[in-house]
Motif scaffolding. Structure first.
Motif, PDB file in Angstrom:
ATOM      1  N   GLY A   1       0.778  -1.234   0.000  1.00 17.38           N
ATOM      2  CA  GLY A   1       0.000   0.000   0.000  1.00 17.38           C
ATOM      3  C   GLY A   1       0.803   1.274   0.000  1.00 17.38           C
ATOM      4  N   ARG A   2       2.104   1.164  -0.011  1.00 20.78           N
ATOM      5  CA  ARG A   2       2.985   2.340   0.000  1.00 20.78           C
ATOM      6  C   ARG A   2       4.412   1.865  -0.195  1.00 20.78           C
ATOM      7  N   GLN A   3       5.338   2.798  -0.390  1.00 18.42           N
ATOM      8  CA  GLN A   3       6.743   2.401  -0.427  1.00 18.42           C
ATOM      9  C   GLN A   3       7.199   2.041   0.979  1.00 18.42           C
ATOM     10  N   PRO A   4       7.784   0.878   1.181  1.00 14.97           N
ATOM     11  CA  PRO A   4       8.281   0.535   2.509  1.00 14.97           C
ATOM     12  C   PRO A   4       9.522   1.338   2.858  1.00 14.97           C
ATOM     13  N   THR A   5       9.825   1.397   4.134  1.00 21.30           N
ATOM     14  CA  THR A   5      11.080   2.016   4.577  1.00 21.30           C
ATOM     15  C   THR A   5      12.139   0.974   4.878  1.00 21.30           C
ATOM     16  N   VAL A   6      11.708  -0.271   5.145  1.00 20.51           N
ATOM     17  CA  VAL A   6      12.617  -1.393   5.381  1.00 20.51           C
ATOM     18  C   VAL A   6      12.116  -2.587   4.590  1.00 20.51           C
ATOM     19  N   ALA A   7      13.032  -3.276   3.917  1.00 23.34           N
ATOM     20  CA  ALA A   7      12.663  -4.474   3.153  1.00 23.34           C
ATOM     21  C   ALA A   7      13.743  -5.524   3.320  1.00 23.34           C
ATOM     22  N   ARG A   8      13.373  -6.654   3.913  1.00 21.57           N
ATOM     23  CA  ARG A   8      14.247  -7.826   3.933  1.00 21.57           C
ATOM     24  C   ARG A   8      13.701  -8.785   2.897  1.00 21.57           C
ATOM     25  N   ILE A   9      14.538  -9.173   1.936  1.00 21.77           N
ATOM     26  CA  ILE A   9      14.080  -9.954   0.793  1.00 21.77           C
ATOM     27  C   ILE A   9      14.783 -11.305   0.790  1.00 21.77           C
ATOM     28  N   LEU A  10      13.992 -12.374   0.822  1.00 22.83           N
ATOM     29  CA  LEU A  10      14.520 -13.734   0.768  1.00 22.83           C
ATOM     30  C   LEU A  10      14.450 -14.225  -0.671  1.00 22.83           C
ATOM     31  N   LEU A  11      15.561 -14.749  -1.179  1.00 23.78           N
ATOM     32  CA  LEU A  11      15.642 -15.236  -2.551  1.00 23.78           C
ATOM     33  C   LEU A  11      15.696 -16.758  -2.552  1.00 23.78           C
ATOM     34  N   HIS A  12      14.844 -17.357  -3.379  1.00 21.70           N
ATOM     35  CA  HIS A  12      14.724 -18.812  -3.434  1.00 21.70           C
ATOM     36  C   HIS A  12      15.143 -19.329  -4.807  1.00 21.70           C
ATOM     37  N   GLY A  13      15.710 -20.518  -4.843  1.00 24.72           N
ATOM     38  CA  GLY A  13      15.961 -21.220  -6.084  1.00 24.72           C
ATOM     39  C   GLY A  13      16.836 -20.465  -7.060  1.00 24.72           C
ATOM     40  N   SER A  14      16.353 -20.332  -8.292  1.00 20.72           N
ATOM     41  CA  SER A  14      17.124 -19.674  -9.339  1.00 20.72           C
ATOM     42  C   SER A  14      17.362 -18.198  -9.032  1.00 20.72           C
ATOM     43  N   PHE A  15      16.405 -17.566  -8.363  1.00 15.11           N
ATOM     44  CA  PHE A  15      16.628 -16.177  -7.952  1.00 15.11           C
ATOM     45  C   PHE A  15      17.869 -16.082  -7.073  1.00 15.11           C
ATOM     46  N   ALA A  16      18.082 -17.073  -6.211  1.00 10.60           N
ATOM     47  CA  ALA A  16      19.234 -17.059  -5.317  1.00 10.60           C
ATOM     48  C   ALA A  16      20.513 -17.445  -6.048  1.00 10.60           C
ATOM     49  N   SER A  17      20.439 -18.464  -6.925  1.00  9.58           N
ATOM     50  CA  SER A  17      21.658 -19.012  -7.519  1.00  9.58           C
ATOM     51  C   SER A  17      22.165 -18.221  -8.725  1.00  9.58           C
ATOM     52  N   THR A  18      21.274 -17.686  -9.534  1.00 11.93           N
ATOM     53  CA  THR A  18      21.704 -16.985 -10.750  1.00 11.93           C
ATOM     54  C   THR A  18      21.227 -15.549 -10.821  1.00 11.93           C
ATOM     55  N   GLY A  19      20.459 -15.112  -9.827  1.00 12.51           N
ATOM     56  CA  GLY A  19      19.892 -13.766  -9.880  1.00 12.51           C
ATOM     57  C   GLY A  19      20.917 -12.666  -9.908  1.00 12.51           C
ATOM     58  N   GLY A  20      22.064 -12.890  -9.243  1.00 17.28           N
ATOM     59  CA  GLY A  20      23.089 -11.846  -9.212  1.00 17.28           C
ATOM     60  C   GLY A  20      23.573 -11.468 -10.591  1.00 17.28           C
ATOM     61  N   GLY A  21      23.716 -12.438 -11.473  1.00 16.98           N
ATOM     62  CA  GLY A  21      24.190 -12.157 -12.822  1.00 16.98           C
ATOM     63  C   GLY A  21      23.157 -11.501 -13.706  1.00 16.98           C
ATOM     64  N   HIS A  22      21.894 -11.586 -13.315  1.00 19.69           N
ATOM     65  CA  HIS A  22      20.812 -10.996 -14.103  1.00 19.69           C
ATOM     66  C   HIS A  22      20.291  -9.689 -13.511  1.00 19.69           C
ATOM     67  N   GLY A  23      20.883  -9.249 -12.426  1.00 18.95           N
ATOM     68  CA  GLY A  23      20.420  -8.008 -11.810  1.00 18.95           C
ATOM     69  C   GLY A  23      19.100  -8.150 -11.086  1.00 18.95           C
ATOM     70  N   THR A  24      18.787  -9.379 -10.614  1.00 15.23           N
ATOM     71  CA  THR A  24      17.520  -9.593  -9.927  1.00 15.23           C
ATOM     72  C   THR A  24      17.410  -8.742  -8.671  1.00 15.23           C
ATOM     73  N   ASP A  25      18.512  -8.611  -7.936  1.00 16.97           N
ATOM     74  CA  ASP A  25      18.479  -7.804  -6.706  1.00 16.97           C
ATOM     75  C   ASP A  25      18.157  -6.352  -7.018  1.00 16.97           C
ATOM     76  N   LEU A  26      18.804  -5.804  -8.040  1.00 17.75           N
ATOM     77  CA  LEU A  26      18.505  -4.432  -8.459  1.00 17.75           C
ATOM     78  C   LEU A  26      17.043  -4.304  -8.890  1.00 17.75           C
ATOM     79  N   ALA A  27      16.569  -5.314  -9.641  1.00 11.62           N
ATOM     80  CA  ALA A  27      15.216  -5.256 -10.182  1.00 11.62           C
ATOM     81  C   ALA A  27      14.157  -5.296  -9.086  1.00 11.62           C
TER      82      ALA A  27
END
Length: 222
Positions: free
Chosen positions: A38-64
């Motif tokens: 409902g709004r922009q959060p001020t704190v976000a802890r994001i858990l990455l699972h599976g391919s998001f965790a293993s290959t996401g860094g090379g695809h800019g998933t964290d930035l996205a």
């Protein structure tokens, strides 16, 4: 009859690359989590699972994902600078890898805070820029972001669903689909109602006044 392929099927979504699932989809997933919150959060802890965790860094998933939480679209030229934009916007974020069980390999779980509220939102990027939110605070849901959604927290008791849908109809809205989840009979429950057009604020306020309703959020399409 086989479905005819569209131009979208051939060239994919308009986006800042390199991947429709790990980049464009991740932006939409972050944006949908923000919309549900409902709004922009001020704190976000994001858990990455599976391919998001293993290959996401090379695809800019964290930035996205962070870009989406800031309200950016998949074609926003600021996505490569999303971390800097988050600092400017006052969003503190962190990432951890996690095994979230039997879920889609491109899954992220957001633990969001802001304005004294907290929320957990889990969702997946399905490919081609398509996404789905599957869990809100432990309630199983199915939100694609294609249509606006009215999220109604309430107690499971007779008449609640009828009162909400009647209010929507009286306000000129049309229900496209509905999902209802509950902890158990008579306990907390969650209604998710997709509508053809966004429910107006007057209708949302009428629903909030229902004695069994504990919260109403309007989630726009993303």
């Amino acid at each position: 009859m086989a479905r005819q392929r569209s131009v979208f099927d051939i060239i994919g979504p308009v986006m800042i690359g390199p991947s429709s699932s790990h980049t464009a989809g991740a932006v939409r997933l972050g944006a949908l989590a923000r919309a549900v919150f409902g709004r922009q959060p001020t704190v976000a802890r994001i858990l990455l699972h599976g391919s998001f965790a293993s290959t996401g860094g090379g695809h800019g998933t964290d930035l996205a994902l962070v870009a989406g939480l800031l309200g950016m679209a998949p074609d926003d030229a600021r996505i490569p600078d999303a971390f800097l934009e988050a600092e400017r916007a006052g969003l503190v974020f962190s990432f951890d890898e996690a095994d979230l069980g039997d879920v889609h390999p491109n899954t992220a779980e957001f633990h969001l805070e802001g304005d004294g509220r907290t929320m957990q939102v889990r969702g997946s990027s399905l490919g081609g820029g398509d996404v789905v939110v599957t869990d809100i605070d432990g309630f199983e849901v199915d939100i694609s972001g294609e249509l606006p959604v009215l999220v109604v927290a309430h107690y499971d008791q007779p008449g609640e669903i009828a009162a909400v849908t009647s209010a929507i109809a009286e306000g000129g809205g049309n229900v496209a689909s509905m999902q209802v989840s509950r902890e158990r009979k008579g306990a907390r429950a969650l209604m998710l109602i997709e509508t053809d057009t966004e429910v107006d604020e007057a209708t949302a306020e009428r629903i909030r006044q229902n004695p069994g309703v504990t919260g109403v959020r309007k989630v726009p399409s993303v």
